[in-house]
Design an enzyme around this catalytic site. Structure first.
Site: not given
Length: 516
Positions: A405, A267, A263-264, A289, A259
């Protein structure tokens, strides 16, 4: 007497008037040859007439066109295969004859002539082809079959006198080096060097050989890296095994698909199953995740975790894969703190290495939209602003965290309120860069809501003081950031002297709580 004979005898019937000889409806003066109906329908007669016409037009081609198929005698025609071969042979002979006529027409008396021999139709069962006609498919040079260079005898040279050629000859060595390129890896494209009579020197061949080996090793490393790391919308075998175990244990009923990608992490959406323990409830819909095990995106992220006292002793650059697992563990701890404080965020279900299972923010496999993608009314925008302001104060005061962030990209709008996500990089305010991260979050939030038309939105400096409770009075942003750096330096000196993370920030009581 037949009708033809009667017609021929009509002019001798007797003399007549002069106008009858000139009448167009009269009997023709020429006599026709009498023949029977069987002669007219004879195929042999038709073939003879055709041969006479061809001999008159092309006298040299007649010999090639003649054959046993034309006579048709002493040939077994009971087999369908034989009939088909005979028909095909006759068609091919006519085609070859046409090619020869074209050659003669185009060449004429020219000294330079062209040939259509490569287009001739020749069959292996054609036993009547003349001796000078050869099958071009058997004698034609095959461009895909390389001519291997001749080997040098054991004595090291060939020839005599002036024509002697040693094994060190430049041409011979060049052709041998070209032939050796065929032993390179299949991924290394060498082309048809032998067909082009390419001559490689020893220096060039050694350089190409070294490059081929380097490319082969690099390809093996990339293949191994791809097998042991997650990629875009895909997982490696170890991660896939973790997901299979979750499904087989009944914790997850099924995994529907991807979905979101970032960058990391990647999901996935999944439907929850049953928990092994009664005290733990698994939500109907879950978000999985999976943190990417490729280290490209984590090179500049160590500053978020190496100075965090919770993970400082376990941080080591020598084992970067553990950093990724610590990154997932850090998000789990931060979400747990936020959940205990009552901040809307995903609920943690379980953590397995670098796979974090949380509750799904959305409905029916459709994730909740990000705050940047949703269109809100002025009242909803004002409501969302005050809610985010309260969450930032709760996050700082009760959870002792700074998001680090926070922006419209990491806030979801669901059920009429804002949900915070992606807190893996969140740090405590006593982090060496904690106040800098907080000021950056305040700038992002202030700019977004000011552009959204919220008149009550504070600027970044006012929002920073409202969230942190610090009373930094600076007229411009440069001085404001200088005071923030001075506070961080003061806290770092305190840590070095006492060895504990104790906040030395001076504040005038608890920060004020803003409400709508």
């Amino acid at each position: 007497m037949d009708s033809v004979g009667v017609a021929a005898a009509a002019p001798d019937a007797g003399p007549g008037p002069a106008w009858q000889s000139k009448c167009p409806w009269g009997t023709p003066s020429t006599t026709s040859i009498s023949c029977s109906l069987a002669d007219v329908m004879s195929e042999q007669l038709a073939k003879e007439l055709q041969l006479e016409e061809e001999n008159a037009a092309f006298p040299e081609v007649v010999a090639a066109a003649e054959g046993p198929f034309i006579t048709g005698e002493n040939i077994d025609t009971s087999s369908d295969l034989m009939l088909a071969q005979m028909l095909q042979m006759e068609f091919d002979r006519e085609y070859d004859a046409q090619l020869r006529r074209e050659e003669k027409k185009i060449n004429g008396d020219s000294k330079v002539s062209i040939s259509f021999e490569n287009y001739r139709k020749v069959h292996p069962y054609d036993s009547d082809s003349s001796e000078d006609e050869v099958d071009w498919q058997d004698t034609r040079h095959d461009p895909y079959r390389a001519d291997k260079p001749t080997t040098t005898p054991k004595r090291g040279f060939i020839g005599k006198g002036k024509d002697i050629t040693t094994k060190h000859d430049e041409v011979v060595c060049g052709r041998k080096n070209t032939a050796r390129m065929e032993n390179f890896a299949p991924e290394f494209q060498v082309g048809d060097g032998i067909g082009m009579d390419l001559k490689l020197s020893n220096q060039v061949f050694n350089a190409l050989k070294q490059h081929a080996y380097s490319e082969e090793r690099r390809s093996a490393r990339l293949h191994e890296k791809k097998e042991h790391s997650t990629a875009e919308k895909a997982v490696d075998p170890k991660t896939r095994l973790l997901l299979y175990k979750m499904v087989n244990s009944g914790m997850l009923e099924t995994i529907t698909g991807c979905i979101s990608t970032g960058k990391e992490s990647v999901v996935f959406h999944a439907y929850g199953g049953k928990s092994a323990t009664e005290d733990k409830v698994i939500p109907p819909e879950c978000a999985i995740k999976v943190f990417k095990t490729t280290l490209n995106e984590f090179k500049n992220r160590d500053k978020y975790i190496k100075d965090d006292y919770r993970f400082k002793d376990r941080f080591s650059k020598l084992n970067p894969r553990k950093i990724i697992r610590m990154w997932a563990e850090k998000e789990m701890h931060n979400l747990t703190r936020m959940q205990n404080a009552g901040i809307p965020c995903p609920q943690v279900v379980i953590l397995k290495k670098h796979v974090l299972v949380m509750s799904f923010i959305g409905q029916d496999q459709v994730p909740a939209p990000k705050l940047k993608d949703v269109t809100l009314s002025s009242e909803d925008m004002k409501k969302a602003y005050y809610q985010i302001l309260n969450m930032m104060q709760q996050l700082y005061r009760e959870c002792n965290l700074v998001h680090a962030d926070l922006s419209e990209y990491n806030m979801l709008w669901h059920d009429g309120k804002v949900w915070l996500i992606d807190v893996s990089q969140s740090v405590e305010p006593t982090h060496p860069h904690g106040l800098e991260f907080l000021f950056r979050d305040c700038r992002n939030v202030s700019q977004f809501f000011q552009k959204g038309g919220v008149a009550e939105a504070l600027n970044e400096r006012e929002l920073f003081n409202a969230v942190s409770g610090l009373n930094i009075t600076a007229d411009n942003e440069v001085d404001f950031q200088a005071e923030i750096e001075a506070l961080e330096k003061m806290n770092e000196d305190h840590v070095q002297n006492h060895g504990k993370k104790l906040s030395t920030f001076s504040s005038d009581g608890d920060p004020p709580i803003y409400d709508e």
